[in-house]
Design a protein around this motif. Sequence first.
Motif, PDB file in Angstrom:
ATOM      1  N   ASP A   1       0.851  -1.197   0.000  1.00  0.00           N
ATOM      2  CA  ASP A   1       0.000   0.000   0.000  1.00  0.00           C
ATOM      3  C   ASP A   1       0.881   1.238   0.000  1.00  0.00           C
ATOM      4  O   ASP A   1       1.383   1.653   1.044  1.00  0.00           O
ATOM      5  CB  ASP A   1      -0.916  -0.004   1.225  1.00  0.00           C
ATOM      6  N   ASN A   2       1.049   1.829  -1.173  1.00  0.00           N
ATOM      7  CA  ASN A   2       1.847   3.045  -1.294  1.00  0.00           C
ATOM      8  C   ASN A   2       0.980   4.235  -0.872  1.00  0.00           C
ATOM      9  O   ASN A   2       0.577   5.071  -1.684  1.00  0.00           O
ATOM     10  CB  ASN A   2       2.351   3.220  -2.723  1.00  0.00           C
TER      11      ASN A   2
ATOM     12  N   LYS B   1      -0.871   7.489   0.325  1.00  0.00           N
ATOM     13  CA  LYS B   1      -0.653   8.905   0.056  1.00  0.00           C
ATOM     14  C   LYS B   1      -1.493   9.756   1.008  1.00  0.00           C
ATOM     15  O   LYS B   1      -2.454   9.276   1.613  1.00  0.00           O
ATOM     16  CB  LYS B   1      -1.044   9.247  -1.381  1.00  0.00           C
TER      17      LYS B   1
ATOM     18  N   ASP C   1      -3.238   6.586  -3.568  1.00  0.00           N
ATOM     19  CA  ASP C   1      -3.233   5.167  -3.913  1.00  0.00           C
ATOM     20  C   ASP C   1      -3.787   4.345  -2.751  1.00  0.00           C
ATOM     21  O   ASP C   1      -3.533   4.654  -1.587  1.00  0.00           O
ATOM     22  CB  ASP C   1      -1.808   4.692  -4.202  1.00  0.00           C
TER      23      ASP C   1
ATOM     24  N   ILE D   1      -1.511  -1.860  -4.078  1.00  0.00           N
ATOM     25  CA  ILE D   1      -0.848  -1.991  -5.381  1.00  0.00           C
ATOM     26  C   ILE D   1      -1.725  -2.725  -6.396  1.00  0.00           C
ATOM     27  O   ILE D   1      -1.388  -2.772  -7.581  1.00  0.00           O
ATOM     28  CB  ILE D   1       0.496  -2.738  -5.239  1.00  0.00           C
TER      29      ILE D   1
ATOM     30  N   ASN E   1      -4.824  -1.968  -7.364  1.00  0.00           N
ATOM     31  CA  ASN E   1      -5.433  -0.966  -8.246  1.00  0.00           C
ATOM     32  C   ASN E   1      -4.610   0.312  -8.103  1.00  0.00           C
ATOM     33  O   ASN E   1      -5.017   1.263  -7.436  1.00  0.00           O
ATOM     34  CB  ASN E   1      -6.896  -0.722  -7.870  1.00  0.00           C
ATOM     35  N   PRO E   2      -3.432   0.341  -8.718  1.00  0.00           N
ATOM     36  CA  PRO E   2      -2.440   1.389  -8.424  1.00  0.00           C
ATOM     37  C   PRO E   2      -2.683   2.696  -9.170  1.00  0.00           C
ATOM     38  O   PRO E   2      -1.983   3.026 -10.118  1.00  0.00           O
ATOM     39  CB  PRO E   2      -1.122   0.748  -8.850  1.00  0.00           C
ATOM     40  N   LYS E   3      -3.670   3.440  -8.752  1.00  0.00           N
ATOM     41  CA  LYS E   3      -3.868   4.776  -9.296  1.00  0.00           C
ATOM     42  C   LYS E   3      -4.512   5.647  -8.232  1.00  0.00           C
ATOM     43  O   LYS E   3      -5.107   5.151  -7.273  1.00  0.00           O
ATOM     44  CB  LYS E   3      -4.732   4.738 -10.558  1.00  0.00           C
ATOM     45  N   ARG E   4      -4.396   6.947  -8.395  1.00  0.00           N
ATOM     46  CA  ARG E   4      -4.923   7.886  -7.417  1.00  0.00           C
ATOM     47  C   ARG E   4      -6.441   7.794  -7.375  1.00  0.00           C
ATOM     48  O   ARG E   4      -7.108   7.830  -8.399  1.00  0.00           O
ATOM     49  CB  ARG E   4      -4.495   9.311  -7.767  1.00  0.00           C
ATOM     50  N   GLN E   5      -6.952   7.669  -6.164  1.00  0.00           N
ATOM     51  CA  GLN E   5      -8.392   7.509  -5.963  1.00  0.00           C
ATOM     52  C   GLN E   5      -9.014   8.864  -5.617  1.00  0.00           C
ATOM     53  O   GLN E   5      -8.889   9.348  -4.494  1.00  0.00           O
ATOM     54  CB  GLN E   5      -8.652   6.486  -4.855  1.00  0.00           C
TER      55      GLN E   5
END
Length: 305
Positions: free
Chosen positions: A256-257, A259, A285, A288, A290-294
């Motif tokens: 979990d990257n 943010k 994020d 990993i 679904n690695p895009k900004r939510q």
Amino acid sequence: MTNTAGKALRQASMLALSAFMALTSATASAQSAMTPDMGKLMATAGVVQVEGAGGGGLVPWATITGYGSRDSYGANVHYTYVGTQDYKLASYGVAVGIADRVELSVARQRFTGSLAPLNNLRIDQDIYGVKVKLAGDIVYDQDTWMPQLAAGVMVKRNNGIGGLGAALTNVKDLGAKSDSGIDYYLAATKLFLDQSLLLNATVRATKANQMGILGFGGDKNDRYQAMLESSVAYLLNRQWVVGAEYRMKPRNLAVDNEKDYYDAFVAWFPSKNLSLTLAYVSLGDITIYNPKRQDGVYLSVQAGF
């Protein structure tokens, strides 16, 4: 988590829960001696934060929930929905403010996925909160720079992972060190009535991953870290408030990257019994997988007195 640390956490959780139950009992007794006077100014009670505490949408403030004055009490129920491209978060609960001094809250969060491979994901979390006003008053201290100060505790228990099969049933399977934890925070809130401006700064000591939805601590870090949270709100009039918030997040898990969070909101107070909050929110994020900004919408409804 070591046996000693786990035992200490369980003891701290039980202590906080016992304090919560004792204060709830005290509230019932206080209600027989006090009546709700709704003595606070419109909008100065704030709204209910996504973890159940009084404040903004993402950040707890030093304000005590409800419109009860120091000689009264207040209470409310809330429902909050957050929807991004891949996930949804629902939060609902009850909060009580006693004598504009003590706040008690109970909330449940449900986090679900909507995009493969996590489209069947479901995670529930229970949160018990206690906040105590320490000093200052956001309304009456207009002739000084002194803010209102409050300290709070959030006891959180993650109830496991559902919908992903036997391989993933607990947040520990993602690398979290524990499925329960405690957040400690100190908030300072200042209202400038002449300028119709509210400023808030909160420092939170936490191990929570995504507020605890992904557990507490992790393979990258398992110690308390101090996270800064802030809010600014402008009162357009007695019924409309606009503002923005920012919330730092720890980065404990390799999967979990994480943010920082932020939002921009508008809140409507048609009366002291009801408030509606609409916001654009960015949660960064989330895992990993679904690695895009939510990014998405935040909508909250609060009713009470």
